[in-house]
Write an enzyme that holds these catalytic residues in place. Sequence first.
Site, mmCIF file in Angstrom:
data_model
loop_
_atom_site.group_PDB
_atom_site.id
_atom_site.type_symbol
_atom_site.label_atom_id
_atom_site.label_comp_id
_atom_site.label_asym_id
_atom_site.label_seq_id
_atom_site.Cartn_x
_atom_site.Cartn_y
_atom_site.Cartn_z
ATOM 1 N N ARG A 263 96.943 64.818 53.020
ATOM 2 C CA ARG A 263 97.116 66.185 52.727
ATOM 3 C C ARG A 263 97.126 67.056 54.021
ATOM 4 O O ARG A 263 95.943 66.709 54.881
ATOM 5 C CB ARG A 263 96.227 66.964 51.586
ATOM 6 N N ARG A 278 86.622 68.291 53.722
ATOM 7 C CA ARG A 278 88.152 68.535 53.270
ATOM 8 C C ARG A 278 88.809 67.725 54.606
ATOM 9 O O ARG A 278 88.546 67.989 55.679
ATOM 10 C CB ARG A 278 88.413 69.885 53.625
ATOM 11 N N GLU A 350 84.109 69.675 44.518
ATOM 12 C CA GLU A 350 85.091 69.485 43.640
ATOM 13 C C GLU A 350 85.311 67.948 43.867
ATOM 14 O O GLU A 350 85.859 67.776 44.970
ATOM 15 C CB GLU A 350 86.360 70.329 43.493
ATOM 16 N N SER A 353 89.553 66.600 39.252
ATOM 17 C CA SER A 353 90.217 67.586 38.705
ATOM 18 C C SER A 353 91.202 67.042 37.653
ATOM 19 O O SER A 353 91.897 66.308 37.847
ATOM 20 C CB SER A 353 91.488 68.256 39.592
ATOM 21 N N ARG A 392 83.674 63.038 48.856
ATOM 22 C CA ARG A 392 82.956 63.880 48.462
ATOM 23 C C ARG A 392 82.000 63.292 47.740
ATOM 24 O O ARG A 392 80.464 63.749 47.502
ATOM 25 C CB ARG A 392 83.509 65.303 47.741
#
Length: 426
Positions: A263, A278, A350, A353, A392
């Site tokens: 990403r 991130r 997070e 999802s 994470r």
Amino acid sequence: MIDVRLLRQDPGGTRAALMRRGDAAVGEAVDAVLELDRRWRALVSETEGLKAERNAATEEVARRKRAKEPADELLASLKVSADRVKGLDTETKALEAELHETLLRIPNIPHPDTPTGPAEANRVLRACGEVPAFAFTPKPHWELGQTLGILDLQRGVKLSGSGFPVFTGAGARLVRALANFMLDLHTVTHGYVEVSPPYLVTRATLTGTGQLPKFEDDLYGLPTDDLFLIPTAEVPVTNLHRDELLEAGVLPLAYVAYTPCFRREAGAAGKDTRGLLRVHQFDKVEVVRLCRPDESAGEHELITAHAEEVLKRLELPYRVLELASGDTGFSAARTYDLEVWSAGVGAWLECSSASTFTDFQARRASLRFRPAPGAKPEFVHTLNASGVALPRTIAALLENNQAADGSVRLPKALVPYFGADRLLPQ
RNA sequence: GGCGUGGUGGCCGAGUGGUUUAAGGCAGCGGUCUUGAAAACCGCCAAGGGGGAAACUCCUUCGUGAGUUCGAAUCUCACCCACGCCGCCA
């Protein structure tokens, strides 16, 4: 892609539902679609009437030719209408392309139960596990990673720039152990079929799941071949059955894939992006389900439970959020985020999802099934959940389980995969 | 990368300009027969879209796009994909 017919039948209600996302541009796109659709239908009616006349006349020519009768005056008039049909067809196609393109940029309709508003309106559904207490100040994972000798951020920068972490020694082994643990859980216990998909995909594939045409800037692309690195395994796995007509008996289909994700994450570096928070490349285990429309609500709870099971077995405290309409992703109708507590950074991160996409992706990718033999094909519903993202989770494992001496305890579930129950400072 | 062959409905597969409104088969559905089933036989059976309250009707679709023609699965061009052989290669 939303159903144009829904917009036609209930423009006001559909528009209002979409506006809950809080994006004014969506309203403009809806209005554009309504206008394009109106013009398109008028044009199609006209064109088709003309074509019906032309086809009848063409048949008459064929009949006369066979009967050896003259057809010259008919041929002359056909030449004129053929030109008109050609012109109208070109116009129709241009309008159709514009309509389709506009439609592809309209997000999914939020589920009626999602709270309305931006991320601040996200609702905490439940929490699970104990947030650990420390007699000392817990360190962030980037410090622990360095003293343990398992994470090398500087050398990652040398190789690829920031956001490309290097795991070394026991760190690399931990990545492998986590992946194997999650894959075994989902295949053996939860019954998913494991898939090892391509990491480079075409525009059509990315359009199917909704990353394109709107979010090309978020992707790493290879212009020479017009291919893109996958941002998530959702993309290749959901597209496995693109342009297929499935038998009802094969549903629900359940796939799990372990892949790297790429990403671009355009934007400034800062405290939200330190360490593993991130990154541009990370590994993730993803679960994907395709099911009948009437099953999708239950499937959403199920796929969420499957992701939660990973965190439970890793003994990580987490909470489940229902995302508000404005925070829900483009293709999703409803999303539950799993956030893991990370003691060093002192934040909920997070790490999964879990979303239901209703028929939004199925419509874009033409994922259909036949409800009963002889019945009309219908679109399936698609769902996916991270099960779970590694970086994470690693951050939380390191930070929550750290001891004063800098060592880190590993959860029991991981020991057989990792081969030891502790990480020790080097 | 070079040369060659090919892409047709859920699947397989015929089809070189106008009864192709795509043969035939498999799968599926309904029926006859049967105590029941199988077999056999008979019938039905593509998708997407427009119009219509409905019965119904019209259009489009034979890898994709453009072209020739009154008319294209069929002819022309470009592209994509698959397979085979050669070259290169983990």
